[in-house]
Enzyme design. Structure first.
Site, mmCIF file in Angstrom:
data_model
loop_
_atom_site.group_PDB
_atom_site.id
_atom_site.type_symbol
_atom_site.label_atom_id
_atom_site.label_comp_id
_atom_site.label_asym_id
_atom_site.label_seq_id
_atom_site.Cartn_x
_atom_site.Cartn_y
_atom_site.Cartn_z
ATOM 1 N N ASP A 174 -20.857 -16.874 34.270
ATOM 2 C CA ASP A 174 -21.324 -18.265 34.280
ATOM 3 C C ASP A 174 -20.419 -19.091 35.198
ATOM 4 O O ASP A 174 -19.246 -19.319 34.882
ATOM 5 C CB ASP A 174 -21.306 -18.835 32.858
ATOM 6 C CG ASP A 174 -22.111 -17.962 31.904
ATOM 7 O OD1 ASP A 174 -23.295 -17.738 32.168
ATOM 8 O OD2 ASP A 174 -21.541 -17.486 30.904
ATOM 9 N N SER A 184 -22.070 -12.035 30.702
ATOM 10 C CA SER A 184 -22.704 -13.132 31.432
ATOM 11 C C SER A 184 -21.684 -13.819 32.325
ATOM 12 O O SER A 184 -20.699 -14.374 31.856
ATOM 13 C CB SER A 184 -23.298 -14.148 30.447
ATOM 14 O OG SER A 184 -24.049 -15.131 31.118
ATOM 15 N N SER A 213 -26.312 -13.841 33.644
ATOM 16 C CA SER A 213 -25.403 -14.729 34.361
ATOM 17 C C SER A 213 -26.146 -16.033 34.584
ATOM 18 O O SER A 213 -27.369 -16.110 34.420
ATOM 19 C CB SER A 213 -24.971 -14.177 35.729
ATOM 20 O OG SER A 213 -24.056 -13.117 35.592
#
Length: 367
Positions: A284, A282, A244
């Site tokens: 983001d 991930s 992340s």
């Protein structure tokens, strides 16, 4: 052992990108090249280490006087929503920030949010508050830390908030970045700032990143891998990506929530410059806020270009700073994440293109 993050000037501190002559973009930085260059913004860390299994912590970005009674205009952007950013829906709906922004480890995010609520309710002016929207983001530090132990507690949150200060910001393996890994290297907290002229007025924009994402690092347009640095890769494989990246952007430009959402978008876009893969796992995110919403005539959308560029350059530099400041760490189950070696990186950048991507397209460090 549990300890507070060391000052950035501690003996043996690693060099930042600009210390190596790696200059990203054309705009000038603030005096500390940090998010704290924005007036009224402070940062605090608590680092939680119990070697070998625990490498975690909490980082607090604290705007002065923020509260439900005196909220700041803010925007949020989700590049990939595989994460736990507490407070997102109200922030997006109302366009306001009521609390400091805290960052931590994935499974500690809920305890941190509860501790932040308790701390806020004790602030002057909050005696009658019955609704509060804590904003807490996270990255998965489970590659190096026993994430199921949930080692971050209320006392760590309060210590980070109470110790938050302006001036230089500790980077690398501190606070919420203690156990994070990005782009095959040990990463952590990174920060940078830029000044920009908007319609004849100069403003400062600062960013802070908690870097923990997959992909292949690019520096000045050139591919950098652990192999090209003579190292073994660290971090989860792409198939097991648990990364992340949390980005916090602060500015003293008088922007509204809609404009700050546009700023937050650019912060997430900027990760691509560093080689982010934006994988399935991930999360983001970027949160952007203004510290001086009523400071003069609002900035028109058509005048935001220099500020957008400042954010793109600042995030790229902050990610690189997070890598350069970090140290090789061996953690949970004997896993190791190698630090990005500054001397080898600088040598490679100044002697020519390298890595599996062939010739790079970027510039070279300035002398």
């Amino acid at each position: 052992m549990e300890d507070l993050a060391p000052a950035p000037s501690a003996p043996g501190a690693r060099r930042r990108a600009r210390d190596l002559g790696i200059v990203i973009g054309r705009a000038a930085t603030g005096p500390f090249d940090a998010i704290t260059d924005v007036p009224g913004v402070r940062v605090g860390h608590t680092t939680v280490r119990r070697p070998p299994g625990v490498h975690s912590g909490v980082t607090a970005v604290v705007p002065d006087a923020v509260s439900p009674r005196t909220p700041l205009p803010a925007g949020v952007f989700t590049g990939n929503g595989h994460g736990k950013l507490i407070g997102t829906t109200q922030l997006a709906e109302l366009g306001t920030l009521e609390t400091p922004v805290l960052l931590t480890s994935t499974l500690s995010v809920f305890r941190v949010a509860d501790a932040l609520v308790g701390w806020m309710l004790e602030r002057p002016g909050c005696e009658r508050v019955q609704s509060l929207n804590p904003v807490v983001g996270e990255c998965n530090d489970g590659f190096l830390s026993d994430i199921r132990a949930r080692p971050v507690h209320e006392e760590h949150v309060r210590a980070a908030l109470d110790a938050a200060s302006d001036g230089p910001v500790a980077e690398g393996c501190v606070g919420a970045g203690t156990g994070t890994v990005a782009l095959g290297f040990k990463a952590g907290i990174g920060t940078a700032s830029r000044t920009a002229d908007l319609a004849g007025r100069r403003f400062t924009t600062g960013v802070l990143v908690q870097a923990n994402f997959g992909g292949t690092l690019r520096v000045l347009g050139r591919t950098v891998t652990p192999g090209s640095m003579g190292l073994e890769a660290g971090g989860p494989t792409p198939e097991g990506e648990t990364g992340s990246c949390m980005i916090v952007v602060a500015t003293d430009a008088p922007l509204d929530a809609r404009q700050l959402t546009r700023v937050a978008r650019r912060a997430v876009f900027a990760l691509a410059r560093s080689g982010a893969a934006y994988s399935h796992g991930s999360g983001d995110y970027a949160v952007a806020f203004s510290t001086r919403p009523g400071a003069g005539v609002p900035v028109a959308d058509a005048e935001l270009g220099p500020l957008f560029e400042a954010v793109l350059d600042g995030v790229e530099e902050a990610v690189l700073n997070s890598l350069l400041a970090a140290r090789t760490t061996t953690g949970f189950n004997g896993r190791t994440a190698p630090a990005l070696p500054a001397d080898r990186l600088l040598s490679a950048l100044t002697t020519g293109p390298f890595g599996p991507g062939g010739p790079g397209s970027g510039g070279t460090p300035r002398p």
